[in-house]
Write a protein that holds these residues in place. Structure first.
Motif, PDB file in Angstrom:
ATOM      1  N   LEU A   1       0.813  -1.199   0.000  1.00  0.00           N
ATOM      2  CA  LEU A   1       0.000   0.000   0.000  1.00  0.00           C
ATOM      3  C   LEU A   1       0.850   1.253   0.000  1.00  0.00           C
ATOM      4  N   THR A   2       0.653   2.101  -0.983  1.00  0.00           N
ATOM      5  CA  THR A   2       1.138   3.471  -0.990  1.00  0.00           C
ATOM      6  C   THR A   2       0.348   4.225  -2.032  1.00  0.00           C
ATOM      7  N   VAL A   3       0.384   5.521  -1.957  1.00  0.00           N
ATOM      8  CA  VAL A   3      -0.346   6.360  -2.882  1.00  0.00           C
ATOM      9  C   VAL A   3       0.653   7.269  -3.564  1.00  0.00           C
ATOM     10  N   GLY A   4       0.575   7.365  -4.893  1.00  0.00           N
ATOM     11  CA  GLY A   4       1.557   8.163  -5.607  1.00  0.00           C
ATOM     12  C   GLY A   4       1.007   9.466  -6.118  1.00  0.00           C
ATOM     13  N   THR A   5       1.869  10.466  -6.172  1.00  0.00           N
ATOM     14  CA  THR A   5       1.583  11.717  -6.844  1.00  0.00           C
ATOM     15  C   THR A   5       2.831  12.080  -7.613  1.00  0.00           C
ATOM     16  N   SER A   6       2.723  13.087  -8.454  1.00  0.00           N
ATOM     17  CA  SER A   6       3.915  13.493  -9.187  1.00  0.00           C
ATOM     18  C   SER A   6       4.946  14.105  -8.246  1.00  0.00           C
ATOM     19  N   ALA A   7       4.518  14.617  -7.106  1.00  0.00           N
ATOM     20  CA  ALA A   7       5.452  15.235  -6.176  1.00  0.00           C
ATOM     21  C   ALA A   7       6.026  14.226  -5.185  1.00  0.00           C
ATOM     22  N   LYS A   8       5.167  13.436  -4.549  1.00  0.00           N
ATOM     23  CA  LYS A   8       5.616  12.453  -3.566  1.00  0.00           C
ATOM     24  C   LYS A   8       4.495  11.470  -3.293  1.00  0.00           C
ATOM     25  N   ARG A   9       4.827  10.339  -2.664  1.00  0.00           N
ATOM     26  CA  ARG A   9       3.799   9.382  -2.267  1.00  0.00           C
ATOM     27  C   ARG A   9       3.202   9.861  -0.957  1.00  0.00           C
ATOM     28  N   ARG A  10       1.872   9.712  -0.854  1.00  0.00           N
ATOM     29  CA  ARG A  10       1.186  10.140   0.353  1.00  0.00           C
ATOM     30  C   ARG A  10       0.252   9.036   0.824  1.00  0.00           C
ATOM     31  N   SER A  11      -0.064   9.063   2.102  1.00  0.00           N
ATOM     32  CA  SER A  11      -0.995   8.090   2.650  1.00  0.00           C
ATOM     33  C   SER A  11      -2.421   8.470   2.283  1.00  0.00           C
ATOM     34  N   LEU A  12      -3.333   7.533   2.440  1.00  0.00           N
ATOM     35  CA  LEU A  12      -4.738   7.775   2.159  1.00  0.00           C
ATOM     36  C   LEU A  12      -5.251   8.938   2.998  1.00  0.00           C
ATOM     37  N   GLY A  13      -4.908   8.965   4.269  1.00  0.00           N
ATOM     38  CA  GLY A  13      -5.363  10.047   5.149  1.00  0.00           C
ATOM     39  C   GLY A  13      -4.869  11.402   4.697  1.00  0.00           C
ATOM     40  N   GLU A  14      -3.610  11.468   4.270  1.00  0.00           N
ATOM     41  CA  GLU A  14      -3.067  12.734   3.778  1.00  0.00           C
ATOM     42  C   GLU A  14      -3.816  13.196   2.542  1.00  0.00           C
ATOM     43  N   ILE A  15      -4.101  12.274   1.645  1.00  0.00           N
ATOM     44  CA  ILE A  15      -4.827  12.638   0.434  1.00  0.00           C
ATOM     45  C   ILE A  15      -6.220  13.141   0.794  1.00  0.00           C
ATOM     46  N   MET A  16      -6.889  12.425   1.650  1.00  0.00           N
ATOM     47  CA  MET A  16      -8.256  12.799   1.969  1.00  0.00           C
ATOM     48  C   MET A  16      -8.324  14.103   2.748  1.00  0.00           C
ATOM     49  N   SER A  17      -7.330  14.392   3.577  1.00  0.00           N
ATOM     50  CA  SER A  17      -7.401  15.601   4.375  1.00  0.00           C
ATOM     51  C   SER A  17      -6.903  16.830   3.620  1.00  0.00           C
ATOM     52  N   THR A  18      -6.109  16.655   2.584  1.00  0.00           N
ATOM     53  CA  THR A  18      -5.545  17.813   1.901  1.00  0.00           C
ATOM     54  C   THR A  18      -6.048  18.016   0.484  1.00  0.00           C
ATOM     55  N   SER A  19      -6.595  16.990  -0.136  1.00  0.00           N
ATOM     56  CA  SER A  19      -6.927  17.123  -1.550  1.00  0.00           C
ATOM     57  C   SER A  19      -8.212  17.885  -1.796  1.00  0.00           C
ATOM     58  N   GLY A  20      -9.193  17.700  -0.939  1.00  0.00           N
ATOM     59  CA  GLY A  20     -10.466  18.346  -1.150  1.00  0.00           C
ATOM     60  C   GLY A  20     -11.219  17.808  -2.357  1.00  0.00           C
ATOM     61  N   THR A  21     -10.774  16.691  -2.941  1.00  0.00           N
ATOM     62  CA  THR A  21     -11.422  16.176  -4.132  1.00  0.00           C
ATOM     63  C   THR A  21     -12.585  15.250  -3.813  1.00  0.00           C
ATOM     64  N   LEU A  22     -12.561  14.594  -2.695  1.00  0.00           N
ATOM     65  CA  LEU A  22     -13.662  13.703  -2.338  1.00  0.00           C
ATOM     66  C   LEU A  22     -14.654  14.417  -1.427  1.00  0.00           C
ATOM     67  N   PRO A  23     -15.950  14.187  -1.639  1.00  0.00           N
ATOM     68  CA  PRO A  23     -16.933  14.738  -0.708  1.00  0.00           C
ATOM     69  C   PRO A  23     -16.666  14.219   0.704  1.00  0.00           C
ATOM     70  N   VAL A  24     -17.017  15.015   1.686  1.00  0.00           N
ATOM     71  CA  VAL A  24     -16.731  14.694   3.085  1.00  0.00           C
ATOM     72  C   VAL A  24     -17.310  13.334   3.477  1.00  0.00           C
ATOM     73  N   VAL A  25     -18.515  13.033   3.049  1.00  0.00           N
ATOM     74  CA  VAL A  25     -19.144  11.751   3.410  1.00  0.00           C
ATOM     75  C   VAL A  25     -18.318  10.588   2.874  1.00  0.00           C
ATOM     76  N   ALA A  26     -17.851  10.693   1.633  1.00  0.00           N
ATOM     77  CA  ALA A  26     -17.035   9.633   1.038  1.00  0.00           C
ATOM     78  C   ALA A  26     -15.710   9.504   1.783  1.00  0.00           C
ATOM     79  N   GLU A  27     -15.094  10.631   2.128  1.00  0.00           N
ATOM     80  CA  GLU A  27     -13.835  10.608   2.876  1.00  0.00           C
ATOM     81  C   GLU A  27     -14.009   9.894   4.210  1.00  0.00           C
ATOM     82  N   GLU A  28     -15.038  10.269   4.933  1.00  0.00           N
ATOM     83  CA  GLU A  28     -15.276   9.670   6.250  1.00  0.00           C
ATOM     84  C   GLU A  28     -15.567   8.178   6.139  1.00  0.00           C
ATOM     85  N   LEU A  29     -16.318   7.806   5.126  1.00  0.00           N
ATOM     86  CA  LEU A  29     -16.631   6.389   4.931  1.00  0.00           C
ATOM     87  C   LEU A  29     -15.366   5.594   4.627  1.00  0.00           C
TER      88      LEU A  29
END
Length: 178
Positions: free
Chosen positions: A18-46
């Protein structure tokens, strides 16, 4: 995997990671969900709850399965099947770039970028981008579920090979560029 909902659906064993990739660096799921703002809050929490419960129980509860179905609709069951089949591969290059490869139920290969919610499948183009019927396709949801559950496998490739993956067009189902 998730209380045997898809028992016997697949026979392809694949290693786990398990890891998550970006062009800048790999991030954890929590980091993506808390900083990306791309997923609706309900989906993030679920998805956070999926991660928590799966870490504790090594399976998903019926309540979580129902919540996934409620939030993501029919894509949830299809995504869980892809997770159960170990159809998600994290492809990484030495430069730190990465993407996910998801083998669809038909055997077709799709490429997903979870950090910006992109998939190369026709359903994403039509249902997510054009009609705005869904927040993501089953392939991206499978990637998020794999991240939450820690059940994807990794493929390390050269930068040139990663470029070839991105540029691959009209390949046979299941074929990988080299």
């Amino acid at each position: 995997m998730y209380q045997n909902t898809m028992r016997g659906a697949c026979s392809r064993p694949k290693p786990e990671a398990l890891t998550v990739g970006t062009s800048a660096k790999r991030r954890s799921l929590g980091e993506i969900m808390s900083t990306s703002g791309t997923l609706p809050v309900v989906a993030e929490e679920l998805l956070k709850k999926v991660k928590q419960v799966y870490q504790e129980l090594s399976q998903l509860t019926d309540d979580l399965l129902l919540a996934l179905k409620f939030v993501f609709g029919p894509a949830a069951l299809h995504a869980l099947e892809l997770v159960d089949c170990r159809s998600v591969t994290l492809i990484q290059s030495p430069s730190g770039r990465s993407l996910y490869q998801v083998e669809g139920s038909s055997g077709q290969i799709y490429y997903c970028l979870s950090f910006c919610l992109y998939c190369s499948c026709p359903a994403f183009m039509y249902s997510v981008l054009r009609r705005n019927d869904n927040i993501m396709c089953k392939h991206i949801l499978a990637v998020y579920l794999c991240q939450a559950m820690g059940v994807s496998h990794q493929l390390k490739v050269s930068d040139k090979q990663l470029t070839n993956f991105l540029l691959a067009k009209d390949k046979e189902p299941g074929a990988s560029p080299h």
